[in-house]
Design a protein around this motif. Structure first.
Motif, short mmCIF file in Angstrom:
data_model
loop_
_atom_site.label_atom_id
_atom_site.label_comp_id
_atom_site.label_asym_id
_atom_site.label_seq_id
_atom_site.Cartn_x
_atom_site.Cartn_y
_atom_site.Cartn_z
N ARG A 16 0.84 -1.18 0.00
CA ARG A 16 0.00 0.00 0.00
C ARG A 16 0.88 1.25 0.00
O ARG A 16 2.02 1.22 0.45
N ALA A 17 0.33 2.32 -0.52
CA ALA A 17 1.03 3.60 -0.55
C ALA A 17 -0.01 4.70 -0.44
O ALA A 17 -1.16 4.53 -0.84
N ALA A 18 0.39 5.82 0.11
CA ALA A 18 -0.52 6.95 0.25
C ALA A 18 0.26 8.25 0.12
O ALA A 18 1.45 8.32 0.46
N TYR A 19 -0.43 9.26 -0.37
CA TYR A 19 0.15 10.59 -0.52
C TYR A 19 -0.93 11.60 -0.17
O TYR A 19 -2.09 11.43 -0.56
N GLY A 20 -0.57 12.61 0.54
CA GLY A 20 -1.56 13.63 0.88
C GLY A 20 -0.91 14.97 1.13
O GLY A 20 0.26 15.06 1.50
N GLN A 28 1.65 21.09 4.32
CA GLN A 28 2.07 19.79 4.85
C GLN A 28 1.90 18.74 3.78
O GLN A 28 0.84 18.63 3.16
N ARG A 29 2.96 17.96 3.54
CA ARG A 29 2.92 16.89 2.55
C ARG A 29 3.39 15.61 3.25
O ARG A 29 4.39 15.61 3.95
N GLU A 30 2.63 14.53 3.06
CA GLU A 30 3.01 13.26 3.67
C GLU A 30 2.95 12.16 2.62
O GLU A 30 2.03 12.11 1.81
N ILE A 31 3.95 11.30 2.66
CA ILE A 31 3.97 10.12 1.80
C ILE A 31 4.28 8.93 2.70
O ILE A 31 5.08 9.03 3.64
N GLU A 32 3.58 7.83 2.46
CA GLU A 32 3.83 6.62 3.26
C GLU A 32 3.67 5.39 2.39
O GLU A 32 3.01 5.42 1.36
N GLY A 33 4.32 4.36 2.81
CA GLY A 33 4.22 3.08 2.13
C GLY A 33 4.26 1.97 3.15
O GLY A 33 4.77 2.14 4.26
N GLY A 34 3.71 0.83 2.78
CA GLY A 34 3.70 -0.27 3.73
C GLY A 34 3.29 -1.58 3.11
O GLY A 34 2.99 -1.66 1.91
N ILE A 35 3.30 -2.57 3.95
CA ILE A 35 2.91 -3.91 3.54
C ILE A 35 2.08 -4.54 4.64
O ILE A 35 2.36 -4.34 5.83
N TYR A 82 6.92 6.31 6.84
CA TYR A 82 6.31 7.55 6.36
C TYR A 82 7.28 8.71 6.51
O TYR A 82 8.24 8.66 7.29
N GLU A 83 7.00 9.74 5.74
CA GLU A 83 7.74 11.00 5.84
C GLU A 83 6.75 12.14 5.66
O GLU A 83 5.98 12.15 4.70
N LYS A 84 6.78 13.08 6.58
CA LYS A 84 5.92 14.25 6.53
C LYS A 84 6.82 15.48 6.49
O LYS A 84 7.74 15.61 7.31
N LYS A 85 6.57 16.37 5.53
CA LYS A 85 7.32 17.62 5.44
C LYS A 85 6.35 18.79 5.58
O LYS A 85 5.31 18.81 4.93
N ILE A 86 6.71 19.73 6.42
CA ILE A 86 5.91 20.95 6.59
C ILE A 86 6.78 22.11 6.15
O ILE A 86 7.91 22.28 6.63
N THR A 87 6.26 22.92 5.22
CA THR A 87 6.99 24.08 4.72
C THR A 87 6.18 25.34 4.98
O THR A 87 4.99 25.28 5.30
#
Length: 190
Positions: free
Chosen positions: A2-6, A48-55, A71-76
């Motif tokens: 699975r993967a997600a982006y937001g 805020q941008r977040e990307i995550e992946g998993g199994i 996951y990694e979340k970046k706030i600019t």
């Protein structure tokens, strides 16, 4: 797999974008006065941008399952407050400037060692950790809170949850230093 982006944002408050007027009274006459914070018309929302992946996997005829997520979340464009020169007529102004990043790992394991008509035993363990870092700070580092009760130190290339406090040298000299981080090293549950 699975993967997600937001992506999301955090709008600046009205008083951060526009200079507010406060009502007052001067010798019995209604009046307006400018609040101490100068509006910043060009201010943008925090992003805020977040990307995550998993199994997720089920094993041994559904007697065990594992889950793993990174996951990694970046706030600019973080909103910061700066002190203005008194000659400008305002004490502070909010502006976009900083950025931070959070990375994490989550793991889970479930097992079903006993499954009979009268008894079922399910055991689950989970583990997760999170690490944050201020990646951009165009102003000198600063402290938030009262150092006597534990203050948070915000500085470039550092955790935004590091705690500063007083320490003493053997000769009695008192100094300020980083004493801990409010974020735990990890969480583990069973």
């Amino acid at each position: 797999l699975r993967a997600a982006y937001g992506e999301s944002g955090n709008q600046p408050q009205f008083g951060q974008k526009f200079t507010q007027l406060n009502s007052g009274n001067v010798s019995g006459i209604s009046s307006f006065r400018i609040q101490g914070t100068a509006g910043a018309p060009g201010i943008k929302p925090e992003r805020q941008r977040e990307i995550e992946g998993g199994i997720d996997a089920t094993l041994f005829g559904s007697r065990a399952s594992i889950e793993a997520t990174v996951y990694e979340k970046k706030i600019t464009d973080l909103l910061l407050q700066r002190t203005l020169a008194p000659s400008e007529g305002f004490s502070t102004q909010i502006f976009n400037a900083a950025a931070m990043r959070t990375r994490g790992l989550e793991l889970g394991l479930s097992v079903l060692p006993i499954q009979r008509s009268g008894l079922q035993w399910n055991s689950r363990a989970n583990f997760f950790l999170s690490r944050s870092k201020v990646t951009k700070l165009p102003i000198p580092g600063f402290s938030v809170g009262n150092i006597n009760r534990g203050a948070i130190r915000i500085a470039p290339d550092s955790s935004p949850t590091q705690l500063i406090g007083y320490d003493s040298l053997p000769d009695g000299t008192r100094l300020t230093k980083i004493v801990a981080d409010a974020t735990p090293d990890f969480h583990l549950g069973w």
